[in-house]
Write an enzyme that holds these catalytic residues in place. Sequence first.
Site, mmCIF file in Angstrom:
data_model
loop_
_atom_site.group_PDB
_atom_site.id
_atom_site.type_symbol
_atom_site.label_atom_id
_atom_site.label_comp_id
_atom_site.label_asym_id
_atom_site.label_seq_id
_atom_site.Cartn_x
_atom_site.Cartn_y
_atom_site.Cartn_z
ATOM 1 N N ARG B 49 0.678 -1.329 -0.200
ATOM 2 C CA ARG B 49 -0.197 0.127 -0.035
ATOM 3 C C ARG B 49 1.077 1.337 -0.105
ATOM 4 O O ARG B 49 2.038 1.300 0.699
ATOM 5 C CB ARG B 49 -0.621 0.229 1.255
ATOM 6 N N ASP B 51 0.358 5.144 1.128
ATOM 7 C CA ASP B 51 -0.568 6.233 1.701
ATOM 8 C C ASP B 51 -0.993 7.262 1.076
ATOM 9 O O ASP B 51 -0.425 7.661 -0.196
ATOM 10 C CB ASP B 51 0.048 6.873 3.093
ATOM 11 N N TYR B 110 12.464 2.633 -1.695
ATOM 12 C CA TYR B 110 11.845 3.714 -1.524
ATOM 13 C C TYR B 110 12.726 5.170 -1.604
ATOM 14 O O TYR B 110 13.885 4.737 -1.195
ATOM 15 C CB TYR B 110 11.041 3.996 -0.183
ATOM 16 N N ARG B 196 8.347 7.267 6.559
ATOM 17 C CA ARG B 196 7.898 8.540 6.763
ATOM 18 C C ARG B 196 8.169 8.610 8.322
ATOM 19 O O ARG B 196 8.845 9.872 8.905
ATOM 20 C CB ARG B 196 6.714 8.840 6.578
#
Lengths: 250, 250
Positions: B49, B51, B110, B196
């Site tokens: 997923r 966000d 990422y 994050r």
Amino acid sequence: MRYFITIRYLGTRYCGWQRQPNGLSVQQCLEEALSTVLRVSVSVVGAGRTDAGVHADKMIAHFDVESPLSDSTSVVRALNSLLPPDIAVYEIRRVQAEAHARFDAIARRYRYTIVQRKDPMRMHTAARCGYGLNVERMNEAAALLLEYQDMTSFSKLHTDVKTNNCIVTEARWECADDCQLIFHISANRFLRNMVRAVVGTLLDVGRGRLSVDDFRKIIEARDRSQASTSAPAEGLSLVEIEYPASVWLD
Amino acid sequence: MRYFITIRYLGTRYCGWQRQPNGLSVQQCLEEALSTVLRVSVSVVGAGRTDAGVHADKMIAHFDVESPLSDSTSVVRALNSLLPPDIAVYEIRRVQAEAHARFDAIARRYRYTIVQRKDPMRMHTAARCGYGLNVERMNEAAALLLEYQDMTSFSKLHTDVKTNNCIVTEARWECADDCQLIFHISANRFLRNMVRAVVGTLLDVGRGRLSVDDFRKIIEARDRSQASTSAPAEGLSLVEIEYPASVWLD
């Protein structure tokens, strides 16, 4: 006293640099922000116009104020807080009283970005081209721009400039990462719509609709109707404007 | 038969990858486009997923159809015409019937992008950080992530995963052009909100609120409340997902 202000903007939302009766311009946003921060009505004169949807990595404008700015860094900070996220101010610098952002510029550079496949990350800053392109031939044709000065064939009709002569000092395509094709063009000046008309015509060379020799004939024709359709606005960005060192005061 | 589909999206407009009762998701857009093009109801299962507001340079999802796609290139083209400009499809490739986009992924990477000054060109794809950062210290702290596996301190509370262990294989900050600071992080898996939370905590190291040793203690605490506030969504992008060669059929 006169100042040059350096700004960057994503042109997507704007009707262009220049104030227009209908539509929001970058100039208007900047003038409103400056007037608020400096608590006096401020007008700016840009180094050039960018059309609706065209971006600027670096645009310079001048403005006058009656008393000197005591702390230009905090003015920059205040402007950035006030301006929307798609307009940023980088520097405010004192210049000679008669320095002119437009008339004193000695060179300008533009970049036109093409993506050869759909790219969400560049949806605002690149034009998409779905067909194959012969970049070598596009570069051969682009090099011809350095041999001529009269760019009438790539000028918007009925503009009020006295001459269509431009000294093009750089015109080349670069194959960059990630299916990007980037056109770099520098000149002492540009006519309205010139880069997009040049790019549109070079794309027709790249896809084989025009030969390199056709491109030369188009330049020599000095007739806008000979050139191809302009490439779309979103791929274009003004990247650099140069001034003689004599404009700066300090 | 099962296919893997490779897509890229700008997450700004979406409530995330995953379908939600309220808000538009990338998954929903993709399922609707696939169902239209293939003329049969199609569901997709994503590799992970993202966000709300998070982007993907490369996301992979799997879907099943009853009969093989005769020409995946034209399906890709049709999907790209149908999908909005902020979602692109790059490839559709047949995989083993039991291949799973999420469970079979062996590594993910990422990227988190920070701009140290306001940048209109990156307004959608980077987070802005107005204070000075000690990148060397941030890199010292980031390297500690490779010494530990339990990432509970950087996990969203109350998720349903069985283990919070992740094997981080890369975690480093790069100073890039134009005032950009880019964090690269790779692992076999990531917990929800992990990147994050890691970035937010490393920023506190960079600005001197936390020492490198504090960062180590935060990892060791296995307690989310010890870590700092998560960095904003817009800076994050999923850039790579790796599968063992055995998933591909052909």
